[in-house]
Scaffold this active site. Structure first.
Site, mmCIF file in Angstrom:
data_model
loop_
_atom_site.group_PDB
_atom_site.id
_atom_site.type_symbol
_atom_site.label_atom_id
_atom_site.label_comp_id
_atom_site.label_asym_id
_atom_site.label_seq_id
_atom_site.Cartn_x
_atom_site.Cartn_y
_atom_site.Cartn_z
ATOM 1 N N ASP A 27 0.831 -1.204 0.000
ATOM 2 C CA ASP A 27 0.000 0.000 0.000
ATOM 3 C C ASP A 27 0.867 1.256 0.000
ATOM 4 O OD1 ASP A 27 -2.412 1.385 0.024
ATOM 5 O OD2 ASP A 27 -2.485 1.471 2.212
ATOM 6 N N ASN A 79 -10.396 -2.926 -6.863
ATOM 7 C CA ASN A 79 -9.564 -2.070 -7.718
ATOM 8 C C ASN A 79 -10.170 -1.831 -9.089
ATOM 9 O OD1 ASN A 79 -6.308 -3.210 -6.475
ATOM 10 N ND2 ASN A 79 -7.656 -1.580 -5.752
#
Length: 250
Positions: A27, A79
């Site tokens: 991340d 996503n």
């Protein structure tokens, strides 16, 4: 990572308590890019290009330290909700990384395994994943696992659908349903659960990743954004893991 650093740090680790399976939530790419955009020579829609540059060194370092399974959360089911430009960039990077890593995987006898709803990926990417997986499938001692179009909830839904199908068709009985049986229907049925889950970027959540598998996994969160993540950060996480007492709920 230099050979000297690898030797020194490998010597500082306890081989008896080394995690066999390390999973990473990579991340911080977008935050990193916002902070460094003016200095970036390659323009990126989201910073994933710079995050991808970290991968070879981390993959090589993990396996050189004795990790048997390395799982990377590359693309979540959520996503797909991001911009078309960002999704296209990610798929392009997947193609490039698969090409780049294949010789290393073959040379070092590392198997590639991909988990997630792969059928929803572009056909050309599905074909490339299948090609790399096929060319490395004879290797089994060490594995690189890429979670692509993966979500923990989605995995459980797919697993329960397959289990229900087998119940209806009397391949299994209701009395036979157990935790171990359910595990056999998961994407990760052939690999052990993670011992250590690392999350970069400082967020204190697991983001729908390996929900079934991390019940007793040790969590390590670092504020370091993924494009800045170095082999010594990986070593810090492993050393922290080795100072913990794992009881498995006992």
């Amino acid at each position: 990572m230099s050979l000297t650093l690898k030797q020194a740090d490998q010597a500082s680790l306890s081989m008896q308590s080394l995690p066999k399976h390390v999973a990473i939530i990579m991340d911080g790419n977008r935050r990193w890019y916002r902070q460094h955009q003016a200095q970036c020579s390659i323009k990126s829609s989201s910073g994933h290009y710079y995050g991808a540059k970290v991968l070879p060194n981390i993959i090589e370092s993990a396996f050189s330290l004795g990790i048997e399974v390395l799982t990377l959360f590359a693309f979540s089911t959520e996503n797909f909700l991001r911009s078309a430009e960002e999704v296209a960039e990610l798929f392009s990077l997947f193609h490039a990384q698969l090409d780049e890593q294949l010789p290393y995987l073959i040379e070092n006898k590392i198997r590639l395994r991909c988990i997630g709803n792969l059928l929803a990926l572009p056909p050309d990417l599905q074909q490339q994943i299948a090609k790399v997986a096929s060319e490395t499938q004879r290797h089994g001692m060490r594995e690189l696992v890429l979670a692509i179009n993966y979500g923990g909830k989605d995995e459980l839904v797919r697993a329960f659908k397959k289990l229900h199908h087998d119940l209806v068709n009397k391949k299994i009985s209701l009395d036979s349903v157990s935790e171990e049986l359910i595990r056999l229907y998961l994407d990760t049925s052939e690999i052990p659960d993670p011992d250590l889950l690392i999350r970069t970027g400082g967020e204190m959540r697991v983001s729908n990743f390996l929900l079934w598998q991390i019940a007793y996994t040790e969590l390590y969160v670092t504020d370091v954004l993924w494009p800045d993540f170095k082999p010594y950060h990986l070593l810090d996480a492993i050393k922290a893991y080795q100072h913990r007492s794992r009881r498995g709920g006992k």
